[in-house]
Scaffold this motif. Structure first.
Motif, PDB file in Angstrom:
ATOM      1  N   SER A  27       0.924  -1.082   0.193  1.00 12.17           N
ATOM      2  CA  SER A  27       0.028   0.134   0.118  1.00 12.17           C
ATOM      3  C   SER A  27       0.784   1.321  -0.003  1.00 12.17           C
ATOM      4  CB  SER A  27      -0.824   0.015   1.021  1.00 12.17           C
ATOM      5  OG  SER A  27      -0.203   0.089   2.317  1.00 12.17           O
ATOM      6  N   THR A  28       0.309   2.599  -0.488  1.00  9.97           N
ATOM      7  CA  THR A  28       0.847   3.747  -0.602  1.00  9.97           C
ATOM      8  C   THR A  28      -0.141   4.665  -0.203  1.00  9.97           C
ATOM      9  OG1 THR A  28       2.335   3.032  -2.412  1.00  9.97           O
ATOM     10  CG2 THR A  28       2.241   5.208  -1.966  1.00  9.97           C
ATOM     11  N   ASN A  29       0.514   5.549   0.983  1.00  9.05           N
ATOM     12  CA  ASN A  29      -0.610   6.579   1.248  1.00  9.05           C
ATOM     13  C   ASN A  29       0.374   7.899   0.932  1.00  9.05           C
ATOM     14  OD1 ASN A  29      -2.425   5.352   2.858  1.00  9.05           O
ATOM     15  ND2 ASN A  29      -0.828   4.786   4.346  1.00  9.05           N
ATOM     16  N   SER A  30      -0.782   8.923   0.352  1.00  2.22           N
ATOM     17  CA  SER A  30       0.099  10.176  -0.333  1.00  2.22           C
ATOM     18  C   SER A  30      -0.745  11.273   0.238  1.00  2.22           C
ATOM     19  CB  SER A  30       0.047  10.082  -1.732  1.00  2.22           C
ATOM     20  OG  SER A  30      -1.122  10.009  -2.372  1.00  2.22           O
ATOM     21  N   ALA A  31      -0.156  12.469   0.142  1.00  3.16           N
ATOM     22  CA  ALA A  31      -0.881  13.558   0.266  1.00  3.16           C
ATOM     23  C   ALA A  31      -0.125  14.997  -0.551  1.00  3.16           C
ATOM     24  CB  ALA A  31      -0.685  14.027   1.995  1.00  3.16           C
ATOM     25  N   SER A  32      -1.028  15.731  -0.776  1.00  2.00           N
ATOM     26  CA  SER A  32      -0.326  16.981  -1.541  1.00  2.00           C
ATOM     27  C   SER A  32      -1.123  18.053  -1.672  1.00  2.00           C
ATOM     28  CB  SER A  32      -0.181  16.538  -3.257  1.00  2.00           C
ATOM     29  OG  SER A  32      -1.475  16.287  -3.782  1.00  2.00           O
ATOM     30  N   VAL A  33      -0.408  19.207  -2.045  1.00  2.00           N
ATOM     31  CA  VAL A  33      -0.996  20.382  -2.228  1.00  2.00           C
ATOM     32  C   VAL A  33      -0.391  21.122  -3.318  1.00  2.00           C
ATOM     33  CG1 VAL A  33       0.736  21.768  -0.545  1.00  2.00           C
ATOM     34  CG2 VAL A  33      -1.553  22.600  -0.836  1.00  2.00           C
ATOM     35  N   SER A  34      -1.352  21.839  -4.206  1.00  3.17           N
ATOM     36  CA  SER A  34      -0.549  22.535  -5.080  1.00  3.17           C
ATOM     37  C   SER A  34      -1.546  23.662  -5.529  1.00  3.17           C
ATOM     38  CB  SER A  34      -0.832  21.574  -6.635  1.00  3.17           C
ATOM     39  OG  SER A  34      -2.397  21.291  -6.677  1.00  3.17           O
ATOM     40  N   ARG A  35      -0.885  24.587  -6.314  1.00  4.96           N
ATOM     41  CA  ARG A  35      -1.437  25.988  -6.507  1.00  4.96           C
ATOM     42  C   ARG A  35      -1.051  26.586  -7.869  1.00  4.96           C
ATOM     43  NH1 ARG A  35      -3.819  30.103  -3.067  1.00  4.96           N
ATOM     44  NH2 ARG A  35      -3.810  32.239  -4.120  1.00  4.96           N
ATOM     45  N   ASP A  36      -1.842  27.215  -8.556  1.00  3.23           N
ATOM     46  CA  ASP A  36      -1.419  27.675  -9.527  1.00  3.23           C
ATOM     47  C   ASP A  36      -1.127  29.323  -9.585  1.00  3.23           C
ATOM     48  OD1 ASP A  36      -0.934  28.738 -12.426  1.00  3.23           O
ATOM     49  OD2 ASP A  36      -2.954  28.176 -12.940  1.00  3.23           O
ATOM     50  N   ILE A  37       0.491  29.384  -9.755  1.00  2.00           N
ATOM     51  CA  ILE A  37       0.824  30.865  -9.213  1.00  2.00           C
ATOM     52  C   ILE A  37       1.076  31.806 -10.513  1.00  2.00           C
ATOM     53  CG2 ILE A  37       2.713  32.239  -8.054  1.00  2.00           C
ATOM     54  CD1 ILE A  37       2.906  29.786  -6.115  1.00  2.00           C
ATOM     55  N   THR A  38       0.280  33.042 -10.689  1.00  2.00           N
ATOM     56  CA  THR A  38       0.686  33.550 -11.873  1.00  2.00           C
ATOM     57  C   THR A  38       2.195  33.994 -12.019  1.00  2.00           C
ATOM     58  OG1 THR A  38      -1.653  34.502 -11.485  1.00  2.00           O
ATOM     59  CG2 THR A  38      -0.341  35.706 -12.812  1.00  2.00           C
ATOM     60  N   GLY A  39       2.361  33.881 -13.384  1.00  2.00           N
ATOM     61  CA  GLY A  39       3.675  34.072 -13.654  1.00  2.00           C
ATOM     62  C   GLY A  39       4.671  32.915 -13.215  1.00  2.00           C
ATOM     63  N   ILE A  40       4.531  31.878 -12.638  1.00  2.00           N
ATOM     64  CA  ILE A  40       5.391  31.020 -12.391  1.00  2.00           C
ATOM     65  C   ILE A  40       4.746  29.660 -12.836  1.00  2.00           C
ATOM     66  CG2 ILE A  40       6.226  29.429 -10.311  1.00  2.00           C
ATOM     67  CD1 ILE A  40       6.305  32.056  -8.705  1.00  2.00           C
ATOM     68  N   GLY A  41       3.565  29.224 -12.604  1.00  2.00           N
ATOM     69  CA  GLY A  41       2.871  27.931 -13.084  1.00  2.00           C
ATOM     70  C   GLY A  41       2.322  27.320 -11.734  1.00  2.00           C
ATOM     71  N   VAL A  42       2.055  26.109 -12.071  1.00  2.00           N
ATOM     72  CA  VAL A  42       1.293  25.238 -10.909  1.00  2.00           C
ATOM     73  C   VAL A  42       2.556  24.728 -10.207  1.00  2.00           C
ATOM     74  CG1 VAL A  42      -0.209  23.350 -10.267  1.00  2.00           C
ATOM     75  CG2 VAL A  42      -0.659  24.493 -12.375  1.00  2.00           C
ATOM     76  N   VAL A  43       2.421  24.964  -8.853  1.00  2.00           N
ATOM     77  CA  VAL A  43       3.741  24.503  -7.973  1.00  2.00           C
ATOM     78  C   VAL A  43       2.794  23.411  -7.105  1.00  2.00           C
ATOM     79  CG1 VAL A  43       5.037  25.041  -5.893  1.00  2.00           C
ATOM     80  CG2 VAL A  43       4.635  26.735  -7.823  1.00  2.00           C
ATOM     81  N   LYS A  44       3.579  22.164  -6.960  1.00  2.00           N
ATOM     82  CA  LYS A  44       2.884  21.064  -6.267  1.00  2.00           C
ATOM     83  C   LYS A  44       3.879  20.596  -5.186  1.00  2.00           C
ATOM     84  CE  LYS A  44       0.445  16.733  -7.046  1.00  2.00           C
ATOM     85  NZ  LYS A  44      -0.048  15.803  -8.027  1.00  2.00           N
ATOM     86  N   VAL A  45       3.492  20.421  -3.884  1.00  2.00           N
ATOM     87  CA  VAL A  45       4.396  19.415  -2.876  1.00  2.00           C
ATOM     88  C   VAL A  45       3.649  18.360  -2.796  1.00  2.00           C
ATOM     89  CG1 VAL A  45       5.489  19.794  -0.865  1.00  2.00           C
ATOM     90  CG2 VAL A  45       5.391  21.795  -2.233  1.00  2.00           C
ATOM     91  N   GLU A  46       4.313  17.074  -2.945  1.00  2.00           N
ATOM     92  CA  GLU A  46       3.707  15.907  -2.571  1.00  2.00           C
ATOM     93  C   GLU A  46       4.699  15.042  -1.625  1.00  2.00           C
ATOM     94  OE1 GLU A  46       1.482  12.448  -5.176  1.00  2.00           O
ATOM     95  OE2 GLU A  46       3.079  13.724  -6.107  1.00  2.00           O
ATOM     96  N   THR A  47       3.867  14.435  -0.884  1.00  2.00           N
ATOM     97  CA  THR A  47       4.775  13.187  -0.182  1.00  2.00           C
ATOM     98  C   THR A  47       4.063  11.860  -0.216  1.00  2.00           C
ATOM     99  OG1 THR A  47       5.730  12.591   2.187  1.00  2.00           O
ATOM    100  CG2 THR A  47       3.597  13.668   2.162  1.00  2.00           C
ATOM    101  N   GLU A  48       4.814  10.722  -0.113  1.00  2.00           N
ATOM    102  CA  GLU A  48       4.186   9.593  -0.298  1.00  2.00           C
ATOM    103  C   GLU A  48       5.018   8.657   0.553  1.00  2.00           C
ATOM    104  OE1 GLU A  48       3.052   8.896  -4.849  1.00  2.00           O
ATOM    105  OE2 GLU A  48       4.700   8.038  -4.082  1.00  2.00           O
TER     106      GLU A  48
END
Length: 88
Positions: A27-48
């Protein structure tokens, strides 16, 4: 039994997601948070974390066809990649 469950929601422009995958006795458990930041792009932080207690942390930035990603699994050195994706 195989199971793949993901729940996500958007709060104040941030997308929060948690997931659980059970496949062939592991099994694998995961969590992430992402946000579209104008001028940069979609930034995503994830852990598994796997049932074998192996943890992977990833940070990525996606802008247009480009994805810049840094991934670190367990005690191994981190890997950084830059990819371009095109659809025809």
């Amino acid at each position: 039994n195989n199971l793949d469950t993901t729940v996500s929601t958007v709060v104040a422009g941030n997308t929060f997601s948690v997931g659980h995958i059970q496949l062939d006795g592991t099994s694998t458990n995961s969590a992430s948070v992402s946000r579209d930041i104008t001028g940069i792009g979609v930034v995503k932080v994830e852990t598994e974390k796997t049932s074998a207690d192996v943890k992977t942390n990833t940070i990525s930035v996606k802008r247009g066809v480009w994805t810049l990603e840094h991934k670190k699994t367990g005690s191994a050195d981190g890997e950084t990649s830059l990819k371009a994706s095109f659809k025809f």
